[in-house]
Design a protein around this motif. Sequence first.
Motif, PDB file in Angstrom:
ATOM      1  N   ASP A  43       0.957  -1.310  -0.047  1.00 16.08           N
ATOM      2  CA  ASP A  43       0.044  -0.040  -0.077  1.00 16.08           C
ATOM      3  C   ASP A  43       1.025   1.443   0.043  1.00 16.08           C
ATOM      4  OD1 ASP A  43       1.089  -0.221   2.569  1.00 16.08           O
ATOM      5  OD2 ASP A  43      -0.992  -0.239   3.476  1.00 16.08           O
ATOM      6  N   ASN A  74      -3.717   8.232   4.325  1.00 21.28           N
ATOM      7  CA  ASN A  74      -5.138   8.783   4.617  1.00 21.28           C
ATOM      8  C   ASN A  74      -5.389   9.295   6.026  1.00 21.28           C
ATOM      9  OD1 ASN A  74      -4.067   6.480   5.826  1.00 21.28           O
ATOM     10  ND2 ASN A  74      -5.776   5.689   6.203  1.00 21.28           N
ATOM     11  N   THR A  81      -5.995   8.410  12.114  1.00 21.71           N
ATOM     12  CA  THR A  81      -5.125   8.472  11.271  1.00 21.71           C
ATOM     13  C   THR A  81      -4.225   9.838  11.477  1.00 21.71           C
ATOM     14  OG1 THR A  81      -6.536   9.378   9.923  1.00 21.71           O
ATOM     15  CG2 THR A  81      -6.459   6.885   9.796  1.00 21.71           C
ATOM     16  N   VAL A 168      -2.714   3.739   6.949  1.00 19.07           N
ATOM     17  CA  VAL A 168      -2.599   3.418   8.081  1.00 19.07           C
ATOM     18  C   VAL A 168      -4.102   2.928   8.521  1.00 19.07           C
ATOM     19  CG1 VAL A 168      -0.519   4.736   8.506  1.00 19.07           C
ATOM     20  CG2 VAL A 168      -3.162   5.644   8.995  1.00 19.07           C
ATOM     21  N   PRO A 169      -4.147   2.205  10.015  1.00 16.01           N
ATOM     22  CA  PRO A 169      -5.455   1.834  10.324  1.00 16.01           C
ATOM     23  C   PRO A 169      -6.139   3.090  10.591  1.00 16.01           C
ATOM     24  CG  PRO A 169      -3.646   0.561  11.208  1.00 16.01           C
ATOM     25  CD  PRO A 169      -2.884   1.667  10.555  1.00 16.01           C
ATOM     26  N   ASP A 170      -7.415   2.915  10.556  1.00 16.77           N
ATOM     27  CA  ASP A 170      -8.276   4.062  10.846  1.00 16.77           C
ATOM     28  C   ASP A 170      -9.371   3.815  11.926  1.00 16.77           C
ATOM     29  OD1 ASP A 170      -9.818   2.243   9.315  1.00 16.77           O
ATOM     30  OD2 ASP A 170     -10.792   3.607   7.980  1.00 16.77           O
ATOM     31  N   ARG A 171      -9.093   2.677  12.415  1.00 14.73           N
ATOM     32  CA  ARG A 171      -9.806   2.022  13.715  1.00 14.73           C
ATOM     33  C   ARG A 171      -8.961   1.508  14.775  1.00 14.73           C
ATOM     34  NH1 ARG A 171     -12.870  -2.070  12.592  1.00 14.73           N
ATOM     35  NH2 ARG A 171     -11.925  -2.148  10.454  1.00 14.73           N
ATOM     36  N   PRO A 174      -7.814  -2.677  14.483  1.00 11.28           N
ATOM     37  CA  PRO A 174      -6.740  -3.087  13.783  1.00 11.28           C
ATOM     38  C   PRO A 174      -5.249  -2.408  14.008  1.00 11.28           C
ATOM     39  CG  PRO A 174      -8.672  -2.331  12.505  1.00 11.28           C
ATOM     40  CD  PRO A 174      -8.961  -2.192  13.846  1.00 11.28           C
ATOM     41  N   TYR A 175      -5.485  -1.078  14.584  1.00 11.41           N
ATOM     42  CA  TYR A 175      -4.209  -0.469  14.926  1.00 11.41           C
ATOM     43  C   TYR A 175      -3.434  -1.152  16.109  1.00 11.41           C
ATOM     44  CZ  TYR A 175      -0.877   3.135  16.655  1.00 11.41           C
ATOM     45  OH  TYR A 175       0.181   3.800  17.124  1.00 11.41           O
ATOM     46  N   ARG A 177      -3.585  -4.428  16.922  1.00  4.98           N
ATOM     47  CA  ARG A 177      -3.425  -5.687  16.174  1.00  4.98           C
ATOM     48  C   ARG A 177      -1.984  -5.213  15.367  1.00  4.98           C
ATOM     49  NH1 ARG A 177      -8.829  -6.478  15.743  1.00  4.98           N
ATOM     50  NH2 ARG A 177      -8.864  -5.932  13.530  1.00  4.98           N
ATOM     51  N   GLN A 178      -1.849  -3.921  14.853  1.00  3.89           N
ATOM     52  CA  GLN A 178      -0.431  -3.784  14.106  1.00  3.89           C
ATOM     53  C   GLN A 178       0.461  -3.418  15.143  1.00  3.89           C
ATOM     54  OE1 GLN A 178      -0.010   0.286  12.601  1.00  3.89           O
ATOM     55  NE2 GLN A 178      -0.122  -0.687  10.432  1.00  3.89           N
ATOM     56  N   GLN A 179       0.379  -2.944  16.083  1.00  7.76           N
ATOM     57  CA  GLN A 179       1.129  -2.597  17.114  1.00  7.76           C
ATOM     58  C   GLN A 179       1.905  -3.830  17.890  1.00  7.76           C
ATOM     59  OE1 GLN A 179       2.743   0.641  17.525  1.00  7.76           O
ATOM     60  NE2 GLN A 179       1.770   0.636  15.591  1.00  7.76           N
TER      61      GLN A 179
END
Length: 290
Positions: A43, A74, A81, A168-171, A174-175, A177-179
């Motif tokens: 992305d 985004n 974001t 980047v995650p907007d919620r 998901p953020y 879980r990414q961290q």
Amino acid sequence: NDTYARDPRFNFILLRENVGKRMAQMAAIRRSSGDLVLNVDSDSTLASDVVTKLALKMQNPEIGATMGQLTASNRNDTWLTRLIDMEYWLACNEERAAQARFGAVMCCCGPCAMYRRSALLLLLDQYESQFFWGKPSDFGEDRHLTILMLKAGFRTEYAPDAIAATVVPDRMGPYLRQQLPSARSTFRDTFLALRLLPGLDRYITLDVVGQNLGPLLLAFAVLAGVAQVALTATVPLWTVMMMAAMTMIRCSVAAFRARQLRFLAFSLHTPFTLFFLLPLKGLPFLHFDN
């Protein structure tokens, strides 16, 4: 894209299954032929001059890897974001920029990083053979590869004018879980980096120690504050005031350096860190089966 498929300069590699980022990287590196390898995420959106600026940085043969500056494509979607975009700016233009002064950026981020192919070929076996909890590691590729570069004696740099945007995650879900993989990688690969510190500048030692002890000290302060409230029914005002003051100083400096008042809103990152990211960083070595 049919246009690129017909272009002889491009060679597309189709793997039989989703083998993960690390294995896909190695397949591409082994079939590459140029002097430099550019790593981007699916992305990532690169400015037209990114490759040129990264390649210019890599003219020094002592440099094994260089990363560009990251932004959130985004950014304007949600408050989260916007916060992440400011976090990226600070991570790149404070943390990475400071580390680059000593030739030791500790993590060349995946959305935009260029590597010296000859150095990669020397490190592929080590990169492939990393394990975590008895299984091949499937996270923290960027940090581990960067540390392997430093371990091999190469410099790692930052090119602030090579700008790449990533989604980047907007919620919140998901953020977070990414961290989690990022937190696990930071703590895990710090142990590998400890062996490098005697050969690096003292600032890098201070930086690595601070990045790992800082969250622990902050967690201790939060727990002490919670205990004070529970046991004495009083609020630790001095602790709260100190955190607020340090937050505003940091945000004010960032706003001044970036010439953007929006960085004053980054003060929201402090409660976000205290109540969401800090507990997450306490779970770096939990093991989850897929």
